[in-house]
Design a protein around this motif. Sequence first.
Motif, mmCIF file in Angstrom:
data_model
loop_
_atom_site.group_PDB
_atom_site.id
_atom_site.type_symbol
_atom_site.label_atom_id
_atom_site.label_comp_id
_atom_site.label_asym_id
_atom_site.label_seq_id
_atom_site.Cartn_x
_atom_site.Cartn_y
_atom_site.Cartn_z
ATOM 1 N N LEU A 14 0.833 -1.203 0.000
ATOM 2 C CA LEU A 14 0.000 0.000 0.000
ATOM 3 C C LEU A 14 0.869 1.256 0.000
ATOM 4 O O LEU A 14 0.583 2.226 -0.710
ATOM 5 N N ILE A 52 0.977 4.367 -2.697
ATOM 6 C CA ILE A 52 0.766 5.755 -2.285
ATOM 7 C C ILE A 52 1.900 6.655 -2.777
ATOM 8 O O ILE A 52 1.679 7.801 -3.176
ATOM 9 N N GLY A 69 -1.526 -1.706 8.926
ATOM 10 C CA GLY A 69 -0.720 -1.231 7.806
ATOM 11 C C GLY A 69 0.110 -0.016 8.109
ATOM 12 O O GLY A 69 0.696 0.585 7.204
#
Length: 353
Positions: free
Chosen positions: A80, A84, A340
């Motif tokens: 993730l 990003i 996360g």
Amino acid sequence: MTDATTPASGETLTFGQTLKSSDFVGLGIKNGLLYLVTFGIYSFWARTATRRRIWEKVSLNGEAFSYTGKGLELFLGFLLGVVILLVPYLAVIGLTVVDKRFALLILPLYIALIVALGAAVFMAFRYLAGRTRWRGKRFQLTGSPAKFGWSYLGYFLLTMITLGWFAPAMSMRLSGQLWGALAYGDKKLSWQRSDKEGLYAPFTLAWLVGIGGYVALIVMMLKSMPTAGGAPDFAFIGRLYAFMLVYILAVVLASAAYHAAVIRAVIGAIRVDEARFAISLKAVDLIVLSLTNALILIFTLGFLLPVVEARSARFVISRLSSTGTVDLSNVRQAPRSSGGDEGLADAFGISSI
């Protein structure tokens, strides 16, 4: 109801550890081999296994800590984090190729990356706190990653403008935002900075050595720059590499007193009720630890990274002390944090132990 082992008036805090380098050799070999076989993907599970073993060998008042993080959490968070970071960057690059006017977006992009870097530091700290337990209770970090990220940007710019002289203030202010927002369950820590530990005297030495060596390097390169069409000067290249090695070593040695002072100042500013903390640490201690850890990593090709991390944890815990008391009789459980949180830090390559 108060536990019989926890006086209502509070208890003193005593740190302990049973960390032995030999206990981490096998783990290092296992982690290293699986890292190679999986082309680095296993590193997230390796880090989790190392943390779990270190945590269980560190205690407070005779009771061990525990680490509840999972390798899959770190891996998914990393993916993730990469998305990003990469999506905005690739979008700006793509738009710039289509129309060069979009190059104006590069500066805002880099500013956003610095803010994201600060937020990543905050989130990694929050993940470690939320996955650490003692007496069954989690730690937690309150506050906003975005707010910390903007503070990081402001302090970073001040450090650049002052040619590095704001760095000690930046270290302490950011540390205060982290440790001052930490809590054990719902028992909040506080941050009370003292002027007892001066930082600018040792920082001046490190700054002078760093700048002096950099200027000497530039002068050396300008004087030995080959003429157009001339053959490469391999003797000069050899001298350049030797100088850079000596320069790096000199900076490490000159910075040790400053880094030791920062660690003493940070730990000395942490408060929990009436409890105060201190660490017995000198520059030579950091130098010996850093050099021996570097040698271990070099001669084992990184396989014994868990040994290095265990040595570092033992180094800190064995020097920690506390005075005063803290009432832990009515601490309530903290909420579980996001799995996360450490991913963005991994994407930046700055994840902590």
